[in-house]
Enzyme design. Structure first.
Site, PDB file in Angstrom:
ATOM      1  N   PRO A 182      40.840  37.699 107.033  1.00 47.73           N
ATOM      2  CG  PRO A 182      39.879  38.160 109.116  1.00 47.73           C
ATOM      3  CD  PRO A 182      41.208  37.857 108.455  1.00 47.73           C
ATOM      4  CB  CYS A 187      21.183  52.040  80.302  1.00 50.14           C
ATOM      5  SG  CYS A 187      20.493  53.652  80.628  1.00 50.14           S
ATOM      6  CD  GLU A 188      25.083  47.036  81.439  1.00 50.09           C
ATOM      7  OE1 GLU A 188      24.822  45.848  81.208  1.00 50.09           O
ATOM      8  OE2 GLU A 188      26.074  47.626  81.005  1.00 50.09           O
ATOM      9  NE  ARG A 237      32.170  37.116 101.617  1.00 52.83           N
ATOM     10  CZ  ARG A 237      31.933  37.453 100.341  1.00 52.83           C
ATOM     11  NH1 ARG A 237      30.867  38.144 100.036  1.00 52.83           N
ATOM     12  NH2 ARG A 237      32.757  37.068  99.385  1.00 52.83           N
TER      13      ARG A 237
HETATM   14  N1  LLP Z   1      43.101  37.087 101.162  1.00 48.14           N
HETATM   15  C1  LLP Z   1      43.179  37.054  99.818  1.00 48.14           C
HETATM   16  C2  LLP Z   1      44.470  36.768  99.190  1.00 48.14           C
HETATM   17  C3  LLP Z   1      42.046  37.311  99.035  1.00 48.14           C
HETATM   18  O1  LLP Z   1      42.140  37.266  97.709  1.00 48.14           O
HETATM   19  C4  LLP Z   1      40.801  37.597  99.675  1.00 48.14           C
HETATM   20  C5  LLP Z   1      39.598  37.862  98.883  1.00 48.14           C
HETATM   21  C6  LLP Z   1      40.768  37.636 101.081  1.00 48.14           C
HETATM   22  C7  LLP Z   1      41.935  37.371 101.795  1.00 48.14           C
HETATM   23  C8  LLP Z   1      39.525  37.969 101.862  1.00 48.14           C
HETATM   24  O2  LLP Z   1      38.513  37.054 101.677  1.00 48.14           O
HETATM   25  P1  LLP Z   1      37.157  37.158 102.540  1.00 48.14           P
HETATM   26  O3  LLP Z   1      37.502  36.843 103.984  1.00 48.14           O
HETATM   27  O4  LLP Z   1      36.629  38.516 102.387  1.00 48.14           O
HETATM   28  O5  LLP Z   1      36.269  36.131 101.930  1.00 48.14           O
HETATM   29  N2  LLP Z   1      34.121  40.459  95.412  1.00 48.14           N
HETATM   30  C9  LLP Z   1      33.729  39.169  95.915  1.00 48.14           C
HETATM   31  C10 LLP Z   1      34.754  38.589  96.864  1.00 48.14           C
HETATM   32  C11 LLP Z   1      36.131  38.488  96.267  1.00 48.14           C
HETATM   33  C12 LLP Z   1      37.163  37.994  97.249  1.00 48.14           C
HETATM   34  C13 LLP Z   1      38.533  38.134  96.698  1.00 48.14           C
HETATM   35  N3  LLP Z   1      39.581  37.780  97.607  1.00 48.14           N
HETATM   36  C14 LLP Z   1      32.347  39.282  96.559  1.00 48.14           C
HETATM   37  O6  LLP Z   1      31.784  40.366  96.562  1.00 48.14           O
HETATM   38  O7  LLP Z   1      31.801  38.277  96.994  1.00 48.14           O
END
Ligand code: LLP
Length: 421
Positions: free
Chosen positions: A276, A345-346, A278
C-alpha cells in the site's frame, strides 16, 4: 471537513499539538506538512486488521519517498516496495531492512539489479521473460541466488482512472497467466534463481473490494497449479491500490479489505505481502499555500496561490479532486466560487475548480489529502524550486526537507566552453 489531519481550536488550526501558524511562520509556503501520528495509525490499523495472518506490509515508496517518512514506517516494522535503484538507496538511507524490500517495475537496469542483489533484498517482482534472464545473468555474475516472484497481470478491471489502472491485458505491467506458468517452469531450471512468490498489482485508488478478490482468486489458482507440478510458492504479494476518500468515495476500510482477503484464502496457509502507498500516507499530508492575488471576472473568479501543478500534479494530470480549506480564520467578506490556481503558464495549472469559499489575499489554504503522490511527483517546471516538507510529531515539528534553493535547482547545469555573454 473531510480530514482528520487538521483540527480547529478557537481561532486557530492545529495538526496534532502544533498550530499551523507556527509552521507557516517558520517555513513559509508552499510547504508539505505531515502528521506522524496519522501516518503511524494508518499503518498500525492495517497491520492490526490482518491479525495473526503471516504478513508483511511493504510501503510503496513512490507514494512518498522522504527518508523521514520511510524511517517512521521502518521503525514500526514496515517493509518497502521499490521501483528503482534510487528508491532502494532511499530505503537504505532511512534504515529500512533490505530483507523486507520487494522490487517491482518493468525496466530494471543491470546496475539496479546488481545493487539489489548486493543489498540482499527479499524479492524481485519480475515483469517479463527478458527480465528473468537478465536477473539470472546478474546473479550468476555476482555468485548469488536471486529471489523472485512473477508479476501476473490478472486481466481484472480495477474500475479506477485509466492512467492508474495496471491489471488489464492492454497494460504494460506483469505477464498473462499462461505466460506466468511458463516463466515459473523456466525459473525452476535456472541456476541462480530462487522461486519465492507470486505477485500482482492491479491499480491504484480502487474503491471496491471485488477487483482485489477476483485477482486474488486468479493468483491462488495459479499457486495451486504450480504446487501440482512441484513448484512451491512461499508468499503471495497482492500489491497495493486501496483507495482513500478524497471527495465522496467510499473505499473499503482496512478491516473490510483484510476480512475479504482472509475469507478468500480460507484454510490456505501462505505469507501475504501488501504494497500500500496512498492508503498509508495520503490522508496524513497536506500542502499549505498562500493566496497571492484574487482575480475576479464576469464568468470566473480565480484565487492565485503560491503552489502550482509543479508542486501537486494530481489535479492537472488526473483531474483529481483535493478538498481545500482556508486556514486563516480571520478571513473576511462573503463566500464566492473560485478556481484555485497556481502561477504556472498552463491552463491545466489548477489545484481546485469551482470551490465555494471565503478567500482573501494573504490567506493560507491547505490542500488536503496530499500526502501520497504529492511531493514525489513534483517538478521544477517554470523553474520553481521544490517545496519544503515538515513533519509534526505531537508538540514538535521538524523540517524533513528544506525548500530547494536556486543553486540546488540549477546544480549540474553547465554553459558550453567559450560561451559568450
Ligand atoms: N505496487 C505497485 C507495483 C505499484 O505500481 C503501486 C502504485 C503501488 C504498489 C501502490 O499503490 P497505492 O496503494 O498507492 O494505490 N500517481 C497516481 C498513482 C500511481 C500509482 C502507481 N503505482 C496518483 O497520484 O493517483
Amino acid at each position: 471537513m473531510n480530514s482528520s489531519l487538521f483540527h480547529k481550536q478557537g481561532e486557530k488550526f492545529f495538526i496534532e499539538n502544533v498550530s499551523v501558524d507556527s509552521i507557516i511562520e517558520q517555513y513559509g509556503s508552499p510547504t508539505y506538512v505531515y502528521s506522524k501520528a496519522n501516518l503511524i495509525s494508518a499503518f498500525l490499523d492495517f497491520t492490526t486488521s490482518l491479525g495473526i495472518i503471516d504478513h508483511l506490509i511493504c510501503f510503496a515508496v513512490k507514494a512518498n519517498s522522504n527518508i523521514a517518512i520511510l524511517n517512521a514506517l521502518a521503525q514500526k516494522g514496515a517493509g518497502f516496495d521499490i521501483v528503482s535503484g534510487g528508491e532502494l538507496k532511499r530505503v537504505l538511507l532511512a534504515k529500512g531492512d533490505p530483507q523486507k524490500i520487494v522490487f517491482s517495475g518493468i525496466g530494471k537496469t543491470n546496475e539496479e539489479i546488481e545493487l539489489a542483489l548486493n543489498s540482499d533484498i527479499l524479492c524481485f517482482n519480475i515483469e517479463s521473460e527478458a527480465e528473468l534472464y537478465r536477473i539470472q545473468a546478474a546473479a550468476k555474475k555476482l555468485e548469488k541466488k536471486a529471489p523472485i516472484s512473477i508479476r501476473v497481470n490478472p486481466n481484472v478491471d480495477a474500475k479506477t482512472h485509466p492512467y492508474i489502472s495496471t491489471g488489464l491485458k492492454d497494460n504494460k505491467f506483469g505477464v498473462e497467466e499462461e505466460k506466468a506458468i511458463e516463466l515459473y517452469k523456466i525459473a525452476k531450471e535456472l541456476s541462480h534463481i530462487l522461486i519465492k512468490g507470486i505477485d500482482c498489482h492491479i491499480g491504484s485508488q480502487i474503491t471496491e473490494i471485488s477487483p482485489f478478490i477476483d485477482s486474488l482468486n486468479k493468483l491462488l489458482e495459479i499457486v495451486n497449479f504450480l504446487e501440482s507440478i512441484d513448484i512451491k510458492i512461499d508468499h503471495l504479494d497482492i500489491g497495493g491500490g486501496i483507495g482513500i476518500n478524497y471527495q465522496n468515495e467510499t473505499p473499503p476500510s482496512f478491516k473490510e479489505y483484510s476480512q475479504a482477503i482472509k475469507n478468500t484464502f480460507g484454510k490456505k496457509q501462505m505469507k501475504i505481502i501488501f504494497e500500500p502507498g496512498r492508503s498509508i500516507i495520503g490522508k496524513a499530508g497536506a500542502l499549505i499555500t498562500k493566496v497571492e492575488f484574487l482575480k475576479e471576472g464576469s464568468i470566473k473568479n480565480f484565487a492565485i496561490v503560491d503552489a502550482a501543478m509543479n508542486d501537486l500534479m494530481r489535479p492537472a494530470l488526473y483531474d483529481a479532486y483535493h478538498e481545500i480549506i482556508n486556514l486563516s480564520c480571520n478571513s473576511y467578506g462573503h463566500e464566492k466560487v473560485f478556481d484555485i490556481v497556481g502561477p504556472v503558464c498552463e491552463t491545466a495549472d489548477f489545484l481546485g475548480k469551482d470551490r465555494h469559499m471565503l478567500v482573501n489575499p494573504n490567506d493560507y489554504l491547505a490542500i488536503l489529502d496530499a500526502g501520497a503522490y504529492g511531493m514525489t511527483m513534483s517538478s521544477n517546471y517554470n523553474s520553481r524550486p521544490r517545496a519544503a516538507e515538515v513533519m509534526i510529531d505531537g508538540s514538535n515539528f521538524f523540517e524533513i526537507k528544506s525548500r530547494e534553493t536556486f543553486e540546488q535547482m540549477v546544480y549540474g547545469e553547465k554553459l558550453p566552453p567559450n560561451s559568450k555573454a
